[in-house]
Design a protein around this motif. Structure first.
Motif, PDB file in Angstrom:
ATOM      1  N   ILE A 259       0.861  -1.185   0.000  1.00  0.00           N
ATOM      2  CA  ILE A 259       0.000   0.000   0.000  1.00  0.00           C
ATOM      3  C   ILE A 259       0.895   1.231   0.000  1.00  0.00           C
ATOM      4  CG2 ILE A 259      -1.742   1.280   1.304  1.00  0.00           C
ATOM      5  CD1 ILE A 259      -2.441  -1.510   2.615  1.00  0.00           C
ATOM      6  N   THR A 260       0.849   2.006  -1.079  1.00  0.00           N
ATOM      7  CA  THR A 260       1.654   3.237  -1.103  1.00  0.00           C
ATOM      8  C   THR A 260       0.936   4.340  -0.344  1.00  0.00           C
ATOM      9  OG1 THR A 260       0.752   3.753  -3.273  1.00  0.00           O
ATOM     10  CG2 THR A 260       2.899   2.701  -3.220  1.00  0.00           C
ATOM     11  N   SER A 261      -0.363   4.511  -0.646  1.00  0.00           N
ATOM     12  CA  SER A 261      -1.147   5.544   0.018  1.00  0.00           C
ATOM     13  C   SER A 261      -2.610   5.342  -0.338  1.00  0.00           C
ATOM     14  CB  SER A 261      -0.683   6.928  -0.440  1.00  0.00           C
ATOM     15  OG  SER A 261      -1.493   7.925   0.130  1.00  0.00           O
TER      16      SER A 261
ATOM     17  N   GLY B 150     -10.617   8.239   4.008  1.00  0.00           N
ATOM     18  CA  GLY B 150     -11.957   7.786   3.687  1.00  0.00           C
ATOM     19  C   GLY B 150     -12.118   7.049   2.369  1.00  0.00           C
ATOM     20  N   ALA B 151     -11.032   6.837   1.647  1.00  0.00           N
ATOM     21  CA  ALA B 151     -11.109   6.221   0.318  1.00  0.00           C
ATOM     22  C   ALA B 151     -10.868   4.717   0.381  1.00  0.00           C
ATOM     23  CB  ALA B 151     -10.087   6.873  -0.616  1.00  0.00           C
ATOM     24  N   SER B 152     -11.261   4.048  -0.715  1.00  0.00           N
ATOM     25  CA  SER B 152     -10.999   2.623  -0.885  1.00  0.00           C
ATOM     26  C   SER B 152     -10.042   2.440  -2.049  1.00  0.00           C
ATOM     27  CB  SER B 152     -12.295   1.869  -1.202  1.00  0.00           C
ATOM     28  OG  SER B 152     -13.215   1.988  -0.143  1.00  0.00           O
ATOM     29  N   HIS B 153      -9.186   1.430  -1.967  1.00  0.00           N
ATOM     30  CA  HIS B 153      -8.277   1.123  -3.064  1.00  0.00           C
ATOM     31  C   HIS B 153      -8.304  -0.370  -3.314  1.00  0.00           C
ATOM     32  CE1 HIS B 153      -4.680   0.801  -5.539  1.00  0.00           C
ATOM     33  NE2 HIS B 153      -4.861   2.072  -5.809  1.00  0.00           N
ATOM     34  N   SER B 154      -8.294  -0.729  -4.597  1.00  0.00           N
ATOM     35  CA  SER B 154      -8.345  -2.127  -5.008  1.00  0.00           C
ATOM     36  C   SER B 154      -6.954  -2.606  -5.387  1.00  0.00           C
ATOM     37  CB  SER B 154      -9.295  -2.248  -6.205  1.00  0.00           C
ATOM     38  OG  SER B 154      -9.331  -3.574  -6.660  1.00  0.00           O
ATOM     39  N   TYR B 155      -6.586  -3.794  -4.921  1.00  0.00           N
ATOM     40  CA  TYR B 155      -5.290  -4.401  -5.215  1.00  0.00           C
ATOM     41  C   TYR B 155      -5.539  -5.740  -5.901  1.00  0.00           C
ATOM     42  CZ  TYR B 155      -3.712  -0.851  -2.015  1.00  0.00           C
ATOM     43  OH  TYR B 155      -3.478   0.362  -1.421  1.00  0.00           O
ATOM     44  N   SER B 156      -4.899  -5.927  -7.057  1.00  0.00           N
ATOM     45  CA  SER B 156      -5.053  -7.163  -7.803  1.00  0.00           C
ATOM     46  C   SER B 156      -4.056  -8.197  -7.295  1.00  0.00           C
ATOM     47  CB  SER B 156      -4.815  -6.881  -9.290  1.00  0.00           C
ATOM     48  OG  SER B 156      -4.932  -8.071 -10.026  1.00  0.00           O
ATOM     49  N   CYS B 157      -4.557  -9.393  -7.025  1.00  0.00           N
ATOM     50  CA  CYS B 157      -3.726 -10.487  -6.532  1.00  0.00           C
ATOM     51  C   CYS B 157      -3.991 -11.723  -7.386  1.00  0.00           C
ATOM     52  CB  CYS B 157      -4.054 -10.795  -5.079  1.00  0.00           C
ATOM     53  SG  CYS B 157      -3.982  -9.392  -3.971  1.00  0.00           S
ATOM     54  N   PRO B 158      -3.693 -11.665  -8.672  1.00  0.00           N
ATOM     55  CA  PRO B 158      -4.093 -12.761  -9.564  1.00  0.00           C
ATOM     56  C   PRO B 158      -3.467 -14.091  -9.164  1.00  0.00           C
ATOM     57  CG  PRO B 158      -2.539 -11.307 -10.661  1.00  0.00           C
ATOM     58  CD  PRO B 158      -2.901 -10.661  -9.357  1.00  0.00           C
ATOM     59  N   ASP B 159      -4.334 -15.065  -9.037  1.00  0.00           N
ATOM     60  CA  ASP B 159      -3.925 -16.450  -8.781  1.00  0.00           C
ATOM     61  C   ASP B 159      -3.194 -16.663  -7.473  1.00  0.00           C
ATOM     62  OD1 ASP B 159      -5.083 -17.251 -11.180  1.00  0.00           O
ATOM     63  OD2 ASP B 159      -3.259 -16.799 -12.295  1.00  0.00           O
ATOM     64  N   MET B 160      -3.288 -15.724  -6.543  1.00  0.00           N
ATOM     65  CA  MET B 160      -2.685 -15.974  -5.232  1.00  0.00           C
ATOM     66  C   MET B 160      -3.616 -16.887  -4.462  1.00  0.00           C
ATOM     67  SD  MET B 160      -0.590 -12.629  -4.064  1.00  0.00           S
ATOM     68  CE  MET B 160       0.349 -13.636  -2.918  1.00  0.00           C
ATOM     69  N   GLU B 161      -3.043 -17.888  -3.845  1.00  0.00           N
ATOM     70  CA  GLU B 161      -3.824 -18.910  -3.182  1.00  0.00           C
ATOM     71  C   GLU B 161      -3.487 -18.930  -1.703  1.00  0.00           C
ATOM     72  OE1 GLU B 161      -4.405 -23.767  -3.371  1.00  0.00           O
ATOM     73  OE2 GLU B 161      -3.006 -22.775  -4.728  1.00  0.00           O
ATOM     74  N   GLY B 162      -4.520 -19.075  -0.868  1.00  0.00           N
ATOM     75  CA  GLY B 162      -4.249 -19.189   0.551  1.00  0.00           C
ATOM     76  C   GLY B 162      -5.492 -19.072   1.399  1.00  0.00           C
ATOM     77  N   ARG B 163      -5.304 -19.427   2.648  1.00  0.00           N
ATOM     78  CA  ARG B 163      -6.379 -19.356   3.636  1.00  0.00           C
ATOM     79  C   ARG B 163      -6.349 -18.032   4.388  1.00  0.00           C
ATOM     80  NH1 ARG B 163      -7.697 -23.761   8.421  1.00  0.00           N
ATOM     81  NH2 ARG B 163      -8.935 -22.342   9.687  1.00  0.00           N
ATOM     82  N   TYR B 164      -5.155 -17.423   4.483  1.00  0.00           N
ATOM     83  CA  TYR B 164      -4.988 -16.222   5.304  1.00  0.00           C
ATOM     84  C   TYR B 164      -4.665 -15.003   4.458  1.00  0.00           C
ATOM     85  CZ  TYR B 164      -4.549 -19.933   8.719  1.00  0.00           C
ATOM     86  OH  TYR B 164      -4.778 -21.049   9.473  1.00  0.00           O
TER      87      TYR B 164
END
Length: 154
Positions: free
Chosen positions: A100-102, A106-120
């Motif tokens: 997260i850079t910034s 009050g804003a929302s930011h979307s982060y793409s995590c293609p094909d990352m797999e996990g429970r946590y």
């Protein structure tokens, strides 16, 4: 294409300041006008973290984080979003999806995590500081053997 599915689970964090528990980041309330009224908040500590246990293994496509609306947006700066199956170091050693850079106040930011797999799904911020998060949304768009927990369209 399968619809995106928002995953739910059990949230914990490294410490709790007053009543700002970890589950406040998954309560569906994004915009909290008061002083972190519906947000999480740790004590000031070294490398504070927040973790969502999805209760099963999923392919994650997107993580959306909403920052608090009353002050202190810089508290998320440099935060690492980590996804994996290990609880070593409280899950903070899992692979990094994004940093997260910034996120503006009050804003929302979307982060793409293609094909990352996990429970946590972890959010950890380096250094001596507080961690405050108002909402975390975790989505998947690949099929898995698990039943859908809740769909966006509902």
């Amino acid at each position: 294409n399968l619809p995106s599915v928002e995953l739910s689970g059990h949230a914990v964090q490294s410490s709790v300041l007053e009543y700002y528990r970890a589950d406040r980041a998954v309560d569906g309330i994004k915009h909290a006008p008061g002083p972190a009224s519906f947000c999480t908040h740790t004590n000031s500590e070294t490398n504070p973290w927040w973790r969502l246990d999805l209760l099963d293994n999923y392919y994650t496509s997107t993580v959306i984080i909403t920052n608090r609306a009353d002050c202190c947006p810089e508290r998320l700066d440099g935060g690492e979003i980590r996804i994996g199956n290990s609880l070593e170091n409280n899950g903070n050693n899992n692979p990094i999806c994004a940093v997260i850079t910034s996120i503006p106040i009050g804003a929302s930011h979307s982060y793409s995590c293609p094909d990352m797999e996990g429970r946590y799904v972890n959010i950890v911020v380096p250094g001596d500081r507080y961690l405050t998060i108002c909402e975390v949304e975790v989505y998947r768009d690949k099929p898995c053997a698990n039943p859908l927990i809740k769909t966006i369209a509902e």
